[in-house]
Design an enzyme around this catalytic site. Structure first.
Site, mmCIF file in Angstrom:
data_model
loop_
_atom_site.group_PDB
_atom_site.id
_atom_site.type_symbol
_atom_site.label_atom_id
_atom_site.label_comp_id
_atom_site.label_asym_id
_atom_site.label_seq_id
_atom_site.Cartn_x
_atom_site.Cartn_y
_atom_site.Cartn_z
ATOM 1 N N TRP A 13 0.824 -1.311 -0.011
ATOM 2 C CA TRP A 13 -0.032 0.127 -0.179
ATOM 3 C C TRP A 13 0.897 1.240 -0.086
ATOM 4 C CZ3 TRP A 13 -4.044 1.486 -2.193
ATOM 5 C CH2 TRP A 13 -4.796 2.703 -1.539
ATOM 6 N N LYS A 110 -4.266 0.606 9.275
ATOM 7 C CA LYS A 110 -5.455 0.353 9.616
ATOM 8 C C LYS A 110 -5.175 -0.622 10.707
ATOM 9 C CE LYS A 110 -7.747 0.856 5.054
ATOM 10 N NZ LYS A 110 -8.487 0.325 4.096
ATOM 11 N N SER A 143 -9.911 -0.335 -0.395
ATOM 12 C CA SER A 143 -9.038 0.060 -1.531
ATOM 13 C C SER A 143 -8.017 -0.987 -1.329
ATOM 14 C CB SER A 143 -8.219 1.307 -1.314
ATOM 15 O OG SER A 143 -7.990 1.610 0.227
ATOM 16 N N ALA A 145 -4.269 -2.386 -3.035
ATOM 17 C CA ALA A 145 -3.052 -1.953 -3.797
ATOM 18 C C ALA A 145 -2.761 -2.355 -5.058
ATOM 19 C CB ALA A 145 -1.676 -2.273 -2.952
ATOM 20 N N LYS A 196 -12.965 -3.610 10.565
ATOM 21 C CA LYS A 196 -13.468 -4.362 9.265
ATOM 22 C C LYS A 196 -12.531 -5.626 9.078
ATOM 23 C CE LYS A 196 -10.334 -2.447 6.559
ATOM 24 N NZ LYS A 196 -9.067 -3.103 5.953
ATOM 25 N N ASP A 249 -15.491 -0.322 3.256
ATOM 26 C CA ASP A 249 -14.038 -1.149 3.318
ATOM 27 C C ASP A 249 -14.570 -2.523 3.917
ATOM 28 O OD1 ASP A 249 -11.429 -1.240 3.384
ATOM 29 O OD2 ASP A 249 -11.083 0.280 5.108
ATOM 30 N N ARG A 260 -5.409 -9.811 2.821
ATOM 31 C CA ARG A 260 -4.590 -10.884 3.546
ATOM 32 C C ARG A 260 -5.501 -11.338 4.862
ATOM 33 N NH1 ARG A 260 -0.043 -6.447 4.964
ATOM 34 N NH2 ARG A 260 -0.320 -5.990 2.781
#
Length: 338
Positions: A13, A110, A143, A145, A196, A249, A260
């Site tokens: 990211w 995050k 989002s 990457a 999340k 998200d 992941r």
């Protein structure tokens, strides 16, 4: 107008955001503490461990010297794992004290800090004195990457108590495929971003066990209820959780093989031991420590979060995934809206 920007963290990211900012016409330097990674980015313009097959702009420069990376910058973007956010911020302050820079601080990580349970903007506020920063902005939303690298359409949020700083960040990142909205609910945006990942672990586990769309939709919907319940208790605005950094998200993280956290949950559902899941991932799985932090926060604030508790039991108490699913389904009936 071109800005001089330092991106701290050259994972998937961080490096892709650095490339985006470079292509938007900014003078960008990305920092990593791994000399071999820096060499690869500068000489081959690749980052194969994190974004295989992607070619970075030859205008993007990588550094392993933090002072050199921060030289004259007006914006610093943190994209480092939660567990090292405080350490890197502290190292940066020593440089800012010497140079006199007072940049806008942005973070796109995050998670929640283990032990303190603090949001990452709180960590940055504690470590970076006001005299060394203009403002703190959170960049978050649905989002991956891998998809931003392909210039797929992506929408995110820039959240800050400083509206001018949020607008500045919005302008820096916006282009034809990357759209940024502004928001002043920093608590809600950060809580949605961190929590999340927990639900994504659960969604992956359901997939690994062979459950279908009904189960996944149920988990995501009731998971969002838990996220908003804890977030609002901590001061977030309810509407934030039906926005980009909330349901947006959650959808992208709990349904995608790029996530992941989803992949880790999927492997757990298939019976892989947790240690092996962590060892084979090769990258930080933020949902694992976030589960512990959220569980402890919920206990302290007397917030009912049964899904989070169930995932905590799997990760930290060694419970079987099928067992905790059964326990969730066998609970006494209750109203949907409480």
């Amino acid at each position: 107008m071109s800005e001089k920007i330092a991106v701290l963290g050259a994972g998937s990211w961080g490096s892709i955001l650095a490339n985006l900012l470079t292509e938007n016409g900014n003078d960008v330097r990305v920092w990593s503490n791994a000399p071999e990674q820096v060499k690869e980015l500068n000489e081959k313009h690749t980052n194969e461990h994190y974004v295989p097959g992607f070619k970075y702009s030859d205008k993007l420069v990588a550094y392993d010297d933090l002072k050199a990376a921060l030289d004259g910058v007006s914006v610093v973007l943190f994209v480092v794992p939660t567990k090292v956010m405080r350490l890197v911020a502290n190292e940066m302050v020593a440089v800012l004290e010497e140079t006199g820079n007072k940049p806008i601080i942005v973070h796109a990580s995050k998670g929640l800090e283990l032990g303190t349970h603090k949001r990452l903007s709180q960590v940055l506020e504690e470590e970076i004195p006001e005299k060394n920063r203009e403002a703190i902005v959170v960049l978050s939303g649905p989002s991956h990457a891998e998809e931003v690298a392909k210039k797929d359409i992506t929408l995110v949020t820039a959240a800050s108590e400083n509206a001018d700083a949020a607008k500045k960040v919005q302008q820096l990142f916006m282009n034809k495929y990357f759209r940024v909205y502004t928001n002043h609910d920093v608590i809600g945006v950060e809580m949605g971003a961190a929590l999340k990942n927990i639900i994504a672990l659960g969604a992956g586990a359901l997939h690994g066990l062979g459950y279908g769309d009904d189960a996944k939709a149920a988990l995501m919907t009731r998971g969002l209820a838990e996220i908003s319940r804890l977030g609002v208790a901590l001061g977030a605005k309810p509407l934030t959780f039906i926005g980009l950094s909330g349901v947006g998200d959650l959808i992208v993280t709990a349904t995608s093989v790029h996530s992941r956290n989803w992949r880790a949950g999927n492997e757990l559902g298939q019976g892989m031991p947790l240690k092996e899941v962590i060892d084979t991932m090769g990258m930080v799985i933020e949902g694992i420590p976030s589960t512990q932090a959220a569980y402890e926060l919920a206990e302290q604030n007397h917030i009912d979060m049964p899904i989070t508790r169930a995932i905590y039991d799997v990760l930290y108490n060694g419970k079987d995934v099928k067992t905790v699913i059964g326990e969730l389904m066998d609970r006494e009936g209750k109203p949907e809206i409480d």
